[in-house]
Design a protein around this motif. Structure first.
Motif, short mmCIF file in Angstrom:
data_model
loop_
_atom_site.label_atom_id
_atom_site.label_comp_id
_atom_site.label_asym_id
_atom_site.label_seq_id
_atom_site.Cartn_x
_atom_site.Cartn_y
_atom_site.Cartn_z
N THR A 197 -2.10 6.74 -7.65
CA THR A 197 -3.00 5.76 -7.04
C THR A 197 -3.04 4.51 -7.92
N ASP A 218 -8.86 4.67 -3.94
CA ASP A 218 -7.67 4.13 -4.62
C ASP A 218 -7.88 3.98 -6.12
N TYR A 254 1.75 3.34 -3.32
CA TYR A 254 0.76 4.15 -4.00
C TYR A 254 0.47 5.42 -3.19
N ARG A 255 -0.05 6.42 -3.87
CA ARG A 255 -0.40 7.66 -3.19
C ARG A 255 -1.61 7.44 -2.29
N SER A 256 -1.53 7.95 -1.09
CA SER A 256 -2.65 7.83 -0.15
C SER A 256 -3.79 8.73 -0.61
N ASP A 257 -4.96 8.14 -0.72
CA ASP A 257 -6.12 8.89 -1.18
C ASP A 257 -7.37 8.21 -0.63
N SER A 299 0.81 -1.21 0.00
CA SER A 299 0.00 0.00 0.00
C SER A 299 0.85 1.27 0.00
#
Length: 217
Positions: free
Chosen positions: A183, A13, A7-10, A4
């Motif tokens: 993401t 996803d 990937y960019r935290s958003d 996890s």
């Protein structure tokens, strides 16, 4: 092969975007081509001048431009659904207990574990896993052909193997180079676009070099 933190935290996803947007766009383009006659002058804005379509030299089986456009967009639908199948396979296997245990171990061991995994082992694990997924896609295509189930019927076995392998390669490279800048949905969607461009280049090359063996005339 990824976790996890790759990937960019958003809040979203973007999994559904990666799985559905490509096939939906391709299907809408195919539907528009089937229902609208692009040869009509009223289809284009006033003042537009559209060149006549080009045919390959010494082509023995010429088809009308509209039919060629339908064939191309139908192929795009099949390519995008194949990429969605590959991504769905990754999502399914990543939720298996064995893969979950490896991700938890990676997070618990901290940076040292990551450094050891970077020493070539992760790349070889990815190559092996991608080969298994590509083989599964080809086997699924063979099974569908054997039971006369019309899926990816315009894609050869080579196309299925290459598309699934290159899509996984492009997604993996983007994840490693972005350092958490995308993401999952963005990575999957960009991977579809890059795969489409590469397959277009390959088909054009085959059509120019091996004219008697190609249907793109």
């Amino acid at each position: 092969m990824t976790s996890s933190k790759d990937y960019r935290s958003d809040a979203d996803d973007g999994v559904l975007t990666a799985l559905l947007l490509g096939p939906i766009v391709a299907a809408s383009m195919l539907y528009g081509t089937i229902t609208v006659d692009v040869a009509q002058d009223s289809y284009y804005p006033p003042g537009w001048t559209i060149e006549s379509p080009l045919y390959l030299p010494k082509s023995h089986d010429k088809i009308f431009p509209r039919q060629a456009l339908i064939n191309g967009r139908r192929n795009l639908v099949q390519l995008s659904t194949l990429c969605a199948f590959v991504l769905l396979t990754h999502l399914f296997t990543s939720n298996l207990p064995a893969f979950r245990a490896k991700e938890t171990a990676s997070e618990n061991h901290g940076p040292g574990w990551e450094r050891r995994m970077r020493k070539g082992r992760r790349s070889w694990l990815f190559v092996g896993y991608a080969t298994v997924v590509s083989t599964t896609a080809v086997a699924f295509h063979v099974l569908c052909d054997s039971v006369n189930f019309q899926i990816w019927k315009d894609l050869s076995y080579f196309d299925v193997a290459f598309i699934s392998a290159f899509y996984q390669f492009s997604v993996y490279v983007m994840i490693r180079l972005s350092h958490g800048g995308f993401t999952l949905g963005e990575v999957g969607l960009i991977g579809v676009g890059s795969t489409v461009l590469v397959m277009e280049a390959i088909n054009l090359t085959i059509a120019k070099v091996l004219l008697p063996t190609t249907v793109y005339n």
